[in-house]
Scaffold this motif. Structure first.
Motif: not given
Length: 269
Positions: A103-109, A223-228, A249-255, A259-268
């Motif tokens: 499990r990890f926290n994935f995205l913000r909205n 607003i946090v999206y976890p995945a597992a 590559p996947a991060r680009t699709s979400f951004e 979406f804000t990708v958690i862990g990405a630069p500026g994503g927190g």
């Protein structure tokens, strides 16, 4: 008699194709249960996975996170779960249905108020404390489209924001509750509701709606999206697909979808 039997077996075996010449059995597609608000971004990311990894296209079932979590608890054959809030992932975890170590926290909205793109309704609504009278006036007797406010994450976030800003009591009898956030979006896009509360990514996905205002971040829980991974999954590609969702590559699709990708630069975090 024994010689005849040996001759028959040898002839039969020689007629069979060599194992190496048999076509390889295709791997089963990864089955993903994902929050409805992820559709555009996750469809795009899964297409990249299919192309780049040479894997079978994932089968993705989109619905409200509450419905998906309960289906997983009941034994639905899924490999991966992406929820639109931590509460429903916690629910699946307590049911023993996920692999906690995956499990990890994935995205913000973000949460927004929307109206039909071709109308002028709600142009004066500001999402500030005491918004109740202005919001009720903007509805003009119509409905406020929201996902189910007791179960679906977008609905729960929306209700929390309205309560914090003093607007819930003024409009609660006018709320049209939908089974998921995309269904609420559709009510506004079709002009069946003059206003709706959805995620910013949903609003961006439909040109038939426009954003009236964005709810303050402190008016609702983050607003946090976890995945597992699902505990019962035996698909060898499930872990690889989950890892792919963390890739650039996947991060680009979400951004690209907002979406804000958690862990990405500026994503927190």
């Amino acid at each position: 008699m024994a010689i005849t039997r040996r001759i028959w077996l040898a002839a039969a075996l020689s007629a069979l194709p060599l194992a190496s010449s048999l076509p390889a059995r295709a791997a089963e597609p990864v089955v993903v249960f994902a929050a409805a608000s992820l559709k555009n971004a996750l469809d795009e990311a899964s297409a990249l996975w299919t192309k780049d990894a040479g894997k079978a296209a994932p089968r993705i079932s989109y619905a409200g996170s509450n419905a998906l979590a309960k289906q997983i608890e009941a034994g639905a054959p899924a490999d991966l779960f992406v929820s639109a809030d931590e509460a429903w992932m916690d629910y699946a975890d307590k049911a023993g249905a996920i692999r906690p170590d995956s499990r990890f926290n994935f995205l913000r909205n973000t949460l927004v108020l929307i109206a039909p793109a071709d109308g002028s309704a709600a142009s004066g609504v500001s999402l500030v404390p005491g918004l109740g009278p202005n919001l009720a006036k903007a509805l003009a007797g119509g409905k406020l489209a929201m996902a189910n406010t007791e179960a679906v994450p977008a609905g729960k976030y929306g209700k929390a924001a309205l309560e914090k800003l003093g607007g819930w009591d003024a409009v609660k009898v006018q709320v049209a509750q939908a089974e998921n956030v995309r269904a609420a979006l559709l009510l506004v896009a079709r002009g069946e509701a003059p206003l709706g509360i959805v995620y910013a990514t949903d609003a961006a996905a439909d040109p038939k709606v426009r954003v009236v205002a964005t709810f303050p971040a402190d008016s609702h829980p983050p607003i946090v999206y976890p995945a597992a991974l699902i505990k019962t999954s035996a698909n060898p590609d499930a872990g690889a697909f989950l890892a792919f969702l963390k890739s650039a590559p996947a991060r680009t699709s979400f951004e690209r979808q907002g979406f804000t990708v958690i862990g990405a630069p500026g994503g927190g975090l």
